[in-house]
Write a protein that holds these residues in place. Sequence first.
Motif, PDB file in Angstrom:
ATOM      1  N   ILE A   1       5.864  19.230  -1.156  1.00  0.00           N
ATOM      2  CA  ILE A   1       5.754  17.790  -1.434  1.00  0.00           C
ATOM      3  C   ILE A   1       5.702  17.017  -0.121  1.00  0.00           C
ATOM      4  O   ILE A   1       4.876  16.117   0.056  1.00  0.00           O
ATOM      5  N   TYR A   2       6.578  17.373   0.804  1.00  0.00           N
ATOM      6  CA  TYR A   2       6.671  16.680   2.084  1.00  0.00           C
ATOM      7  C   TYR A   2       5.357  16.801   2.856  1.00  0.00           C
ATOM      8  O   TYR A   2       4.810  15.794   3.311  1.00  0.00           O
ATOM      9  N   ARG A   3       4.855  18.009   2.977  1.00  0.00           N
ATOM     10  CA  ARG A   3       3.643  18.223   3.767  1.00  0.00           C
ATOM     11  C   ARG A   3       2.381  17.689   3.102  1.00  0.00           C
ATOM     12  O   ARG A   3       1.503  17.141   3.769  1.00  0.00           O
ATOM     13  N   GLU A   4       2.275  17.868   1.799  1.00  0.00           N
ATOM     14  CA  GLU A   4       1.031  17.521   1.106  1.00  0.00           C
ATOM     15  C   GLU A   4       0.983  16.080   0.615  1.00  0.00           C
ATOM     16  O   GLU A   4      -0.107  15.548   0.394  1.00  0.00           O
ATOM     17  N   ARG A   5       2.138  15.446   0.414  1.00  0.00           N
ATOM     18  CA  ARG A   5       2.134  14.094  -0.149  1.00  0.00           C
ATOM     19  C   ARG A   5       2.828  13.073   0.736  1.00  0.00           C
ATOM     20  O   ARG A   5       2.266  12.031   1.050  1.00  0.00           O
ATOM     21  N   ILE A   6       4.068  13.354   1.111  1.00  0.00           N
ATOM     22  CA  ILE A   6       4.854  12.363   1.866  1.00  0.00           C
ATOM     23  C   ILE A   6       4.212  12.060   3.212  1.00  0.00           C
ATOM     24  O   ILE A   6       4.062  10.893   3.598  1.00  0.00           O
ATOM     25  N   LEU A   7       3.822  13.092   3.945  1.00  0.00           N
ATOM     26  CA  LEU A   7       3.233  12.873   5.270  1.00  0.00           C
ATOM     27  C   LEU A   7       1.888  12.148   5.214  1.00  0.00           C
ATOM     28  O   LEU A   7       1.414  11.662   6.236  1.00  0.00           O
ATOM     29  N   HIS A   8       1.288  12.038   4.036  1.00  0.00           N
ATOM     30  CA  HIS A   8       0.006  11.353   3.889  1.00  0.00           C
ATOM     31  C   HIS A   8       0.154   9.922   3.367  1.00  0.00           C
ATOM     32  O   HIS A   8      -0.842   9.242   3.136  1.00  0.00           O
ATOM     33  N   LEU A   9       1.394   9.472   3.197  1.00  0.00           N
ATOM     34  CA  LEU A   9       1.601   8.090   2.767  1.00  0.00           C
ATOM     35  C   LEU A   9       1.192   7.148   3.897  1.00  0.00           C
ATOM     36  O   LEU A   9       1.434   7.435   5.071  1.00  0.00           O
ATOM     37  N   PRO A  10       0.596   6.004   3.555  1.00  0.00           N
ATOM     38  CA  PRO A  10       0.079   5.101   4.593  1.00  0.00           C
ATOM     39  C   PRO A  10       1.162   4.308   5.312  1.00  0.00           C
ATOM     40  O   PRO A  10       2.207   4.001   4.752  1.00  0.00           O
ATOM     41  N   HIS A  11       0.886   4.002   6.565  1.00  0.00           N
ATOM     42  CA  HIS A  11       1.634   3.039   7.387  1.00  0.00           C
ATOM     43  C   HIS A  11       3.037   3.498   7.785  1.00  0.00           C
ATOM     44  O   HIS A  11       3.873   2.676   8.173  1.00  0.00           O
TER      45      HIS A  11
ATOM     46  N   GLU B   1       0.829  -1.207   0.000  1.00  0.00           N
ATOM     47  CA  GLU B   1       0.000   0.000   0.000  1.00  0.00           C
ATOM     48  C   GLU B   1       0.866   1.260   0.000  1.00  0.00           C
ATOM     49  O   GLU B   1       0.559   2.231  -0.689  1.00  0.00           O
ATOM     50  N   PHE B   2       1.945   1.239   0.760  1.00  0.00           N
ATOM     51  CA  PHE B   2       2.863   2.372   0.784  1.00  0.00           C
ATOM     52  C   PHE B   2       3.462   2.589  -0.607  1.00  0.00           C
ATOM     53  O   PHE B   2       3.468   3.703  -1.134  1.00  0.00           O
ATOM     54  N   ALA B   3       3.984   1.534  -1.200  1.00  0.00           N
ATOM     55  CA  ALA B   3       4.640   1.651  -2.505  1.00  0.00           C
ATOM     56  C   ALA B   3       3.663   2.118  -3.582  1.00  0.00           C
ATOM     57  O   ALA B   3       4.019   2.941  -4.429  1.00  0.00           O
ATOM     58  N   ALA B   4       2.444   1.608  -3.542  1.00  0.00           N
ATOM     59  CA  ALA B   4       1.450   2.015  -4.540  1.00  0.00           C
ATOM     60  C   ALA B   4       1.187   3.522  -4.458  1.00  0.00           C
ATOM     61  O   ALA B   4       1.088   4.205  -5.488  1.00  0.00           O
ATOM     62  N   ARG B   5       1.065   4.036  -3.261  1.00  0.00           N
ATOM     63  CA  ARG B   5       0.822   5.486  -3.097  1.00  0.00           C
ATOM     64  C   ARG B   5       2.062   6.306  -3.427  1.00  0.00           C
ATOM     65  O   ARG B   5       1.969   7.380  -4.019  1.00  0.00           O
TER      66      ARG B   5
END
Length: 151
Positions: free
Chosen positions: A120-130, A82-86
């Motif tokens: 990128i960090y705030r809007e995408r990376i921090l929202h990655l699952p698990h 799930e992490f890799a897919a996102r």
Amino acid sequence: MLDDTDRRILRQLQADPHASSAQIAERAGLAPATCWRRIEKLQEAGIIRGTRARIDWRALGYTVEVSLRVTLDKSVPRAFDEFAARARQIPEVLEIQTFLGQVDVRLGLIARDLAHYQQIYRERILHLPHVTDLDALMHIARIKYDESLPI
């Protein structure tokens, strides 16, 4: 598996991937037809996986490169998948590597500048699952980068 002739061909392809098969044949000391047949066999065997354009992302205005070391929640059975897919959906992520040990995944990403990286960090990376832990390493210099193999 490879003989000296195959190695000569591969060395020539690594040195100049844009060379024609006739040029490679000449440089490797082979007849053009022989060289082409060998190249085809190397492709069929999966040794030569293709050629591609290497685009200098710095020339396109990306000046920041970051490695993110990520630890995932291993109690979730599909955490890696799930992490890799996102993570694949983030265009600035150029590389995803998995590891055994304390760090589970490394993301290599680029950004135009520090403000873009922060976005990128705030809007995408921090929202990655698990994700249970995240450590950022800012690249300063690339000392060696060579995809050529010692063949």
